[in-house]
Design a protein around this motif. Structure first.
Motif, PDB file in Angstrom:
ATOM      1  N   TYR A   7       0.834  -1.206   0.000  1.00 16.40           N
ATOM      2  CA  TYR A   7       0.000   0.000   0.000  1.00 16.40           C
ATOM      3  C   TYR A   7       0.863   1.248   0.000  1.00 16.40           C
ATOM      4  O   TYR A   7       0.577   2.223  -0.688  1.00 16.40           O
ATOM      5  CB  TYR A   7      -0.910  -0.016   1.237  1.00 16.40           C
ATOM      6  N   GLU A   8       1.962   1.226   0.775  1.00 12.19           N
ATOM      7  CA  GLU A   8       2.839   2.380   0.836  1.00 12.19           C
ATOM      8  C   GLU A   8       3.456   2.671  -0.529  1.00 12.19           C
ATOM      9  O   GLU A   8       3.679   3.820  -0.891  1.00 12.19           O
ATOM     10  CB  GLU A   8       3.956   2.149   1.867  1.00 12.19           C
ATOM     11  N   VAL A   9       3.766   1.627  -1.280  1.00 13.75           N
ATOM     12  CA  VAL A   9       4.340   1.812  -2.605  1.00 13.75           C
ATOM     13  C   VAL A   9       3.406   2.639  -3.484  1.00 13.75           C
ATOM     14  O   VAL A   9       3.845   3.461  -4.295  1.00 13.75           O
ATOM     15  CB  VAL A   9       4.624   0.441  -3.256  1.00 13.75           C
ATOM     16  N   ASP A  10       2.113   2.466  -3.315  1.00 15.83           N
ATOM     17  CA  ASP A  10       1.148   3.196  -4.120  1.00 15.83           C
ATOM     18  C   ASP A  10       1.111   4.687  -3.791  1.00 15.83           C
ATOM     19  O   ASP A  10       0.582   5.480  -4.565  1.00 15.83           O
ATOM     20  CB  ASP A  10      -0.257   2.607  -3.921  1.00 15.83           C
ATOM     21  N   LYS A  11       1.673   5.081  -2.665  1.00 22.77           N
ATOM     22  CA  LYS A  11       1.581   6.469  -2.224  1.00 22.77           C
ATOM     23  C   LYS A  11       2.639   7.357  -2.864  1.00 22.77           C
ATOM     24  O   LYS A  11       2.569   8.586  -2.743  1.00 22.77           O
ATOM     25  CB  LYS A  11       1.689   6.533  -0.704  1.00 22.77           C
ATOM     26  N   GLY A  12       3.622   6.787  -3.512  1.00 19.68           N
ATOM     27  CA  GLY A  12       4.654   7.607  -4.125  1.00 19.68           C
ATOM     28  C   GLY A  12       5.757   6.765  -4.712  1.00 19.68           C
ATOM     29  O   GLY A  12       5.713   5.538  -4.646  1.00 19.68           O
ATOM     30  N   ILE A  58      10.031   6.253 -12.987  1.00 20.37           N
ATOM     31  CA  ILE A  58       9.005   6.669 -12.024  1.00 20.37           C
ATOM     32  C   ILE A  58       7.721   7.050 -12.749  1.00 20.37           C
ATOM     33  O   ILE A  58       6.615   6.676 -12.348  1.00 20.37           O
ATOM     34  CB  ILE A  58       9.515   7.843 -11.166  1.00 20.37           C
ATOM     35  N   ASP A  59       7.869   7.798 -13.843  1.00 18.86           N
ATOM     36  CA  ASP A  59       6.686   8.209 -14.610  1.00 18.86           C
ATOM     37  C   ASP A  59       5.933   7.004 -15.161  1.00 18.86           C
ATOM     38  O   ASP A  59       4.701   7.011 -15.265  1.00 18.86           O
ATOM     39  CB  ASP A  59       7.100   9.129 -15.766  1.00 18.86           C
ATOM     40  N   GLU A  60       6.677   5.959 -15.505  1.00 23.49           N
ATOM     41  CA  GLU A  60       6.045   4.798 -16.129  1.00 23.49           C
ATOM     42  C   GLU A  60       5.382   3.869 -15.119  1.00 23.49           C
ATOM     43  O   GLU A  60       4.228   3.461 -15.309  1.00 23.49           O
ATOM     44  CB  GLU A  60       7.099   4.012 -16.928  1.00 23.49           C
ATOM     45  N   THR A  61       6.082   3.521 -14.049  1.00 24.68           N
ATOM     46  CA  THR A  61       5.528   2.536 -13.110  1.00 24.68           C
ATOM     47  C   THR A  61       5.523   2.989 -11.651  1.00 24.68           C
ATOM     48  O   THR A  61       4.802   2.431 -10.832  1.00 24.68           O
ATOM     49  CB  THR A  61       6.326   1.213 -13.172  1.00 24.68           C
ATOM     50  N   GLY A  62       6.353   3.957 -11.316  1.00 30.26           N
ATOM     51  CA  GLY A  62       6.433   4.405  -9.924  1.00 30.26           C
ATOM     52  C   GLY A  62       7.373   3.591  -9.068  1.00 30.26           C
ATOM     53  O   GLY A  62       7.658   3.952  -7.928  1.00 30.26           O
ATOM     54  N   ILE A  63       7.870   2.468  -9.582  1.00 29.66           N
ATOM     55  CA  ILE A  63       8.759   1.599  -8.815  1.00 29.66           C
ATOM     56  C   ILE A  63      10.051   1.370  -9.594  1.00 29.66           C
ATOM     57  O   ILE A  63      10.022   0.896 -10.735  1.00 29.66           O
ATOM     58  CB  ILE A  63       8.108   0.238  -8.509  1.00 29.66           C
TER      59      ILE A  63
END
Length: 201
Positions: A7-12, A58-63
């Protein structure tokens, strides 16, 4: 990684740093277990193009998944929400460029994964915890005063180790062998007899 950390990964933006041999395994695990797309960025990217490569990922997947070697010469300008240090004993020595670089990566939440947090002496544990939660044990001088005697005959002598353990319960989640065995299949052994050739004999 737990459901909460997912869930935290989804925050930024999230950064996962791992040994080179594990980069694509991390990518597969994220996709298989959490349905998370990620980008692997390695030191094959030229030095002058690394920051842009990170921003594009980051723009593509965030990870972003990368190795320690990549970050040694990387001038970071990105604020991460989540940072994972796999095999975090790689930052056990503050005198290395790797440890210094890791300490300069801004992240709101940090997780360190290691099967061997202490390999040589207790001071390594201080360095690792300081990467994950700065000043968790106070200053290095205070840590040495509270838990480490001066070296005697080229050996470290420790004290108050029970206090170290108790403090770590607030920071560390330890998975015992019994817990891990639940996830593993039963061991299967097969005996195969082979005939050696004359050359092999």
């Amino acid at each position: 990684m737990t459901a909460q950390s997912s869930y935290e990964v989804d925050k930024g933006p999230a950064l996962i740093v791992a040994p080179s041999s594990l980069l694509y395994q991390w990518q597969d695990e994220l996709l298989t277990h959490y349905n998370k797309q990620s980008n692997v960025v390695t030191s094959k990217v030229k030095s002058g193009q690394r920051l842009q490569a990170m921003k594009d990922a980051i723009d593509e997947t965030g990870i972003i998944i990368t190795n320690y070697e990549f970050l040694k010469t990387f001038k970071n300008e990105i604020q991460f929400e989540f940072l994972v240090l796999d095999e975090c004993q790689r930052v056990k020595n503050w005198n290395t460029q790797t440890a210094k670089t890791m300490s300069q990566i801004p992240a709101r939440r940090v997780i360190g994964l290691s099967g061997t947090p202490v390999e040589n002496h207790l001071g390594e544990l201080y360095n690792i915890t300081d990467q994950i939660q700065p000043a968790f044990f106070g200053t290095m001088r205070q840590f040495n005063k509270d838990f480490i005697y001066k070296k005697q005959n080229n050996k470290y002598v420790y004290k108050n180790l029970e206090q170290v353990y108790q403090r770590l319960t607030d920071l560390m989640f330890r998975k015992n062998k019994e817990d891990a065995m639940i996830d593993l299949p039963k061991l299967t052994q097969q005996m195969r007899v082979i005939q050696l050739t004359d050359h092999e004999l």
